[in-house]
Design an enzyme around this catalytic site. Structure first.
Site, PDB file in Angstrom:
ATOM      1  N   HIS A 100       0.836  -1.197   0.000  1.00  8.03           N
ATOM      2  CA  HIS A 100       0.000   0.000   0.000  1.00  8.03           C
ATOM      3  C   HIS A 100       0.867   1.241   0.000  1.00  8.03           C
ATOM      4  CE1 HIS A 100       0.633  -1.283   4.175  1.00  8.03           C
ATOM      5  NE2 HIS A 100       0.657  -0.009   4.504  1.00  8.03           N
ATOM      6  N   MET A 101       0.356   2.252  -0.678  1.00  9.12           N
ATOM      7  CA  MET A 101       1.015   3.553  -0.740  1.00  9.12           C
ATOM      8  C   MET A 101       0.183   4.518   0.100  1.00  9.12           C
ATOM      9  SD  MET A 101       1.511   5.788  -4.209  1.00  9.12           S
ATOM     10  CE  MET A 101       2.887   4.827  -4.839  1.00  9.12           C
TER      11      MET A 101
HETATM   12  P1  AMP Z   1       1.581   0.465   7.402  1.00  5.50           P
HETATM   13  O1  AMP Z   1       1.972   0.777   8.824  1.00  5.50           O
HETATM   14  O2  AMP Z   1       2.425   1.151   6.374  1.00  5.50           O
HETATM   15  O3  AMP Z   1       1.477  -1.035   7.173  1.00  5.50           O
HETATM   16  O4  AMP Z   1       0.135   1.074   7.202  1.00  5.50           O
HETATM   17  C1  AMP Z   1      -1.039   0.389   7.480  1.00  5.50           C
HETATM   18  C2  AMP Z   1      -2.113   1.421   7.584  1.00  5.50           C
HETATM   19  O5  AMP Z   1      -3.383   0.782   7.533  1.00  5.50           O
HETATM   20  C3  AMP Z   1      -2.087   2.228   8.885  1.00  5.50           C
HETATM   21  O6  AMP Z   1      -1.873   3.604   8.577  1.00  5.50           O
HETATM   22  C4  AMP Z   1      -3.450   1.951   9.502  1.00  5.50           C
HETATM   23  O7  AMP Z   1      -3.984   3.068  10.164  1.00  5.50           O
HETATM   24  C5  AMP Z   1      -4.265   1.541   8.292  1.00  5.50           C
HETATM   25  N1  AMP Z   1      -5.420   0.729   8.581  1.00  5.50           N
HETATM   26  C6  AMP Z   1      -5.494  -0.340   9.391  1.00  5.50           C
HETATM   27  N2  AMP Z   1      -6.749  -0.856   9.385  1.00  5.50           N
HETATM   28  C7  AMP Z   1      -7.470  -0.089   8.538  1.00  5.50           C
HETATM   29  C8  AMP Z   1      -8.837  -0.101   8.114  1.00  5.50           C
HETATM   30  N3  AMP Z   1      -9.709  -1.032   8.532  1.00  5.50           N
HETATM   31  N4  AMP Z   1      -9.244   0.850   7.246  1.00  5.50           N
HETATM   32  C9  AMP Z   1      -8.383   1.786   6.819  1.00  5.50           C
HETATM   33  N5  AMP Z   1      -7.085   1.848   7.169  1.00  5.50           N
HETATM   34  C10 AMP Z   1      -6.633   0.928   8.034  1.00  5.50           C
END
Ligand code: AMP
Length: 114
Positions: A100-101
Site C-alpha cells: 500500500h502507498m
Molecule cells: P503500514 O503501517 O504502512 O502497514 O500502514 C497500514 C495502515 O493501515 C495504517 O496507517 C493503519 O492506520 C491503516 N489501517 C489499518 N486498518 C485499517 C482499516 N480497517 N481501514 C483503513 N485503514 C486501516
C-alpha cells in the site's frame, strides 16, 4: 500470501471510505489518519511487500502513482504538495502485509520522517 484485512476491504467484507476504485486499484481513507488527508492506495492483487513485487507487476505498481496523482488533483492538493510513502517490513513500520502507498497531505510534513 496470507490474507490481510485489506483483502477484506477489497471484497467489501470490511467497510472503507473509498475514494477511487477500478479493476486493479483501490484507494480509501486511512482509519487512523496522520494528516488531514491520509489515503491508502493499494493494488487489488495481493502483493505482501515491496520485496514481493515482480517484473510482471511493473505496470500495476506504476499505476499506483498514476492514481495517487489523480486523487491529489481531484482533492485540490496537487499544487500545495503531498507525500507518498511505502513502508516495507518491520523496521519501516509496515503493519499490514498487503502492498500500500500512503498519500499524506494537508499539513507541513517534516523531513526526515521519524
Ligand atoms: P503500514 O503501517 O504502512 O502497514 O500502514 C497500514 C495502515 O493501515 C495504517 O496507517 C493503519 O492506520 C491503516 N489501517 C489499518 N486498518 C485499517 C482499516 N480497517 N481501514 C483503513 N485503514 C486501516
Amino acid at each position: 500470501m496470507t490474507e490481510t484485512l485489506f483483502t477484506k476491504i477489497i471484497n467489501g467484507e470490511i467497510p472503507a471510505d473509498v475514494v477511487y476504485e477500478d479493476a486493479e486499484v483501490l484507494a480509501f481513507c486511512d482509519i487512523n489518519p496522520q494528516a488531514p488527508t491520509h489515503i491508502l492506495i493499494i493494488p487489488k492483487k495481493p502483493i505482501a511487500t515491496v520485496n514481493d513485487i515482480e517484473a510482471e507487476d511493473a505496470a500495476l505498481v506504476g499505476k499506483l502513482f498514476v492514481v495517487a496523482g489523480k486523487i491529489a488533483a481531484d482533492a485540490g492538493i496537487a499544487e500545495e504538495g503531498y507525500r507518498l510513502v511505502v513502508n516495507c517490513n518491520a523496521a519501516a513500520g509496515q503493519t499490514v502485509f498487503h502492498l500500500h502507498m500512503h498519500l499524506l497531505a494537508g499539513r507541513q510534513l517534516s523531513w526526515p520522517p521519524g
